[in-house]
Design a protein around this motif. Sequence first.
Motif, PDB file in Angstrom:
ATOM      1  N   ALA A  16       0.826  -1.205   0.000  1.00 34.53           N
ATOM      2  CA  ALA A  16       0.000   0.000   0.000  1.00 34.53           C
ATOM      3  C   ALA A  16       0.860   1.255   0.000  1.00 34.53           C
ATOM      4  CB  ALA A  16      -0.932  -0.006   1.210  1.00 34.53           C
ATOM      5  N   CYS A  17       1.978   1.230   0.729  1.00 31.92           N
ATOM      6  CA  CYS A  17       2.877   2.384   0.770  1.00 31.92           C
ATOM      7  C   CYS A  17       3.526   2.618  -0.591  1.00 31.92           C
ATOM      8  CB  CYS A  17       3.948   2.186   1.829  1.00 31.92           C
ATOM      9  SG  CYS A  17       3.356   2.330   3.528  1.00 31.92           S
ATOM     10  N   ALA A  60       0.869   4.095  -2.861  1.00 33.44           N
ATOM     11  CA  ALA A  60       0.520   5.457  -2.471  1.00 33.44           C
ATOM     12  C   ALA A  60       1.629   6.441  -2.835  1.00 33.44           C
ATOM     13  CB  ALA A  60       0.231   5.519  -0.971  1.00 33.44           C
ATOM     14  N   GLU A 120      -4.151   0.914   3.536  1.00 37.55           N
ATOM     15  CA  GLU A 120      -4.235   2.250   2.940  1.00 37.55           C
ATOM     16  C   GLU A 120      -4.278   3.346   3.997  1.00 37.55           C
ATOM     17  OE1 GLU A 120      -5.166  -0.811   0.179  1.00 37.55           O
ATOM     18  OE2 GLU A 120      -6.122  -0.365   2.109  1.00 37.55           O
ATOM     19  N   ASP A 121      -4.837   3.053   5.173  1.00 33.07           N
ATOM     20  CA  ASP A 121      -4.843   4.032   6.261  1.00 33.07           C
ATOM     21  C   ASP A 121      -3.420   4.389   6.666  1.00 33.07           C
ATOM     22  OD1 ASP A 121      -7.717   4.145   6.669  1.00 33.07           O
ATOM     23  OD2 ASP A 121      -7.571   2.175   7.606  1.00 33.07           O
ATOM     24  N   ALA A 128      -0.704   3.926   4.730  1.00 31.91           N
ATOM     25  CA  ALA A 128      -0.004   4.509   3.583  1.00 31.91           C
ATOM     26  C   ALA A 128      -0.252   6.003   3.463  1.00 31.91           C
ATOM     27  CB  ALA A 128      -0.429   3.790   2.305  1.00 31.91           C
ATOM     28  N   GLU A 129      -1.462   6.443   3.759  1.00 31.37           N
ATOM     29  CA  GLU A 129      -1.759   7.878   3.684  1.00 31.37           C
ATOM     30  C   GLU A 129      -0.902   8.663   4.669  1.00 31.37           C
ATOM     31  OE1 GLU A 129      -3.693   9.743   1.728  1.00 31.37           O
ATOM     32  OE2 GLU A 129      -4.232   8.032   0.490  1.00 31.37           O
TER      33      GLU A 129
END
Length: 255
Positions: free
Chosen positions: A34-35, A38, A224-225, A227-228
Amino acid sequence: MSDLNLSSVARSRGEQLAGLIALVTGAGRGIGRACALACAAAGAEVIAVARTEADLAALAAAHPRIRPMIADVAADEFPARIRALPHLDILINNAGTNRLQPLPEVDVATLDHLLHLNVRSAFLVSQAAALRMLELGRGGSIVHISSQMGHVGGPKRAVYCMTKHAIEGLTKAMAVELASAGIRVNAVAPTIVETPMTAPFFEDPAYRQFALSTIPMGRVAQPEDVAEAVVYLASPAAGLVTGTSLRVDGGATAQ
């Protein structure tokens, strides 16, 4: 917000990491994947590191700015590969693992494995990245993936907590030492995240209920949480943020 303003925000978000080179370890699955996605979506050229070729091939196929690097971050030669990179602006130091064991049952093999990957390898990877950034002389950002367990304790997690508390200490020490060179060092400390590594735990309804009971916001974190938060800390938007740990934990450690 008007459509025009929304478009401006979207462009700004899309350019947060434009022109930067990011190295993401443990990028094949879960938080690392995810990172990598992103960071690429935010404009960075991403070097995605993992041991499994198939995982990296799928990741590279998902975004044109992702370049795979098949490697074991725990291998003695890996830091030299970081030092040899032509450019490096961002390190997402994500590779790590966990094994749940009650304290009386912790075996030496588990202890050594977690210390080797979560602490020794994490240190050597970040040291190599810092050295490369110092050589290049253009600053940089290092983001360690820590855990809420780097701030609190928990049952069956004595060794894991120990390793993540070490990462929190490393974050602060590196931040102080590298600040004058314009290299920022921060950590992201997520709550329990639903990933391929934790999927077997979540197959047990009792474990899922336990996880939810610890998070005031009432939902389990997704990759994703995390990664943001990573993209923010890696970006110029966090230009005066260093030595801190951003807890993506739904309020778990606020209790």
